[in-house]
Design an enzyme around this catalytic site. Sequence first.
Site, mmCIF file in Angstrom:
data_model
loop_
_atom_site.group_PDB
_atom_site.id
_atom_site.type_symbol
_atom_site.label_atom_id
_atom_site.label_comp_id
_atom_site.label_asym_id
_atom_site.label_seq_id
_atom_site.Cartn_x
_atom_site.Cartn_y
_atom_site.Cartn_z
ATOM 1 N N CYS A 8 -13.036 47.713 87.621
ATOM 2 C CA CYS A 8 -14.032 47.318 88.791
ATOM 3 C C CYS A 8 -12.731 47.396 89.834
ATOM 4 O O CYS A 8 -11.856 47.937 89.945
ATOM 5 C CB CYS A 8 -14.437 46.059 88.504
ATOM 6 S SG CYS A 8 -13.330 44.904 88.146
ATOM 7 N N ARG A 14 -15.687 41.618 87.133
ATOM 8 C CA ARG A 14 -16.563 42.571 86.371
ATOM 9 C C ARG A 14 -15.896 43.158 84.900
ATOM 10 O O ARG A 14 -16.432 43.328 84.035
ATOM 11 C CB ARG A 14 -17.306 43.375 87.044
ATOM 12 C CG ARG A 14 -18.305 42.811 88.019
ATOM 13 C CD ARG A 14 -18.913 43.852 89.156
ATOM 14 N NE ARG A 14 -17.479 44.276 89.979
ATOM 15 C CZ ARG A 14 -17.541 45.202 90.940
ATOM 16 N NH1 ARG A 14 -18.425 45.820 91.001
ATOM 17 N NH2 ARG A 14 -16.519 45.476 91.598
ATOM 18 N N ASP A 121 -21.422 43.096 92.492
ATOM 19 C CA ASP A 121 -20.185 42.313 91.981
ATOM 20 C C ASP A 121 -20.318 40.880 92.283
ATOM 21 O O ASP A 121 -20.705 40.341 93.469
ATOM 22 C CB ASP A 121 -19.103 42.884 93.210
ATOM 23 C CG ASP A 121 -17.694 42.340 92.937
ATOM 24 O OD1 ASP A 121 -17.599 41.378 92.344
ATOM 25 O OD2 ASP A 121 -16.752 42.913 93.481
HETATM 26 P P1 4NP Z 1 -14.340 42.569 90.671
HETATM 27 O O1 4NP Z 1 -14.310 41.430 91.898
HETATM 28 O O2 4NP Z 1 -14.107 43.754 91.044
HETATM 29 O O3 4NP Z 1 -15.462 42.485 89.812
HETATM 30 O O4 4NP Z 1 -13.040 41.917 90.077
HETATM 31 C C1 4NP Z 1 -13.795 41.261 92.933
HETATM 32 C C2 4NP Z 1 -12.679 40.376 92.624
HETATM 33 C C3 4NP Z 1 -11.676 40.193 93.904
HETATM 34 C C4 4NP Z 1 -11.789 41.098 95.125
HETATM 35 C C5 4NP Z 1 -12.830 41.692 95.153
HETATM 36 C C6 4NP Z 1 -13.633 42.301 93.900
HETATM 37 N N1 4NP Z 1 -10.871 40.686 96.121
HETATM 38 O O5 4NP Z 1 -11.155 41.478 97.032
HETATM 39 O O6 4NP Z 1 -10.247 39.862 95.973
#
Ligand code: 4NP
Length: 154
Positions: A8, A14, A121
Amino acid sequence: MIRICFVCLGNICRSPMAEFIMKDLVKKEGLEKEFLIESRGTSDEEKGNDTYYGTKKVLDKYNIPYTRHYATRLLKSDYEKFDFFIGMDNYNVLSMKKLFGTDNKVYKLLDFTKKDKEIDDPWYTNDFNSTYNAIKYGCDCLLKDLVKKGECYD
Ligand code: 4NP
């Protein structure tokens, strides 16, 4: 040995959720030794951080075990370590194709289902339950595709 890397953006919501759900499914099938399952992020924004608490909370709700996680960025050198790189959304898939210079080994989780959609997300939606349901459905279908060769349910 089937080697899977879930991918992800941040590697805290995710893809660790998919990693722990898939490990649990594989364990319940007695296939632990046949699989290597890890996860990565396409960004290093969250480098070294543990699984986000919203993901842990929903894993607790469904009694899915997890261990201390260290968010790690996907590297080009990871390409040889895995057979499947499974992204959560179209942007993850695009980032992986750019990084690896090929779309070989690159997939999207819900490509294994009858619903060609993306995993929302929860970092932005805050809806960890819907994300859990979508990832669980994707992992069930992925396991069926890899092991049981059966049709997945709708
Ligand atoms: P993930 O969600 O891609 O599902 O882990 C996110 C977690 C953190 C960030 C973006 C998406 N961030 O910009 O820090």
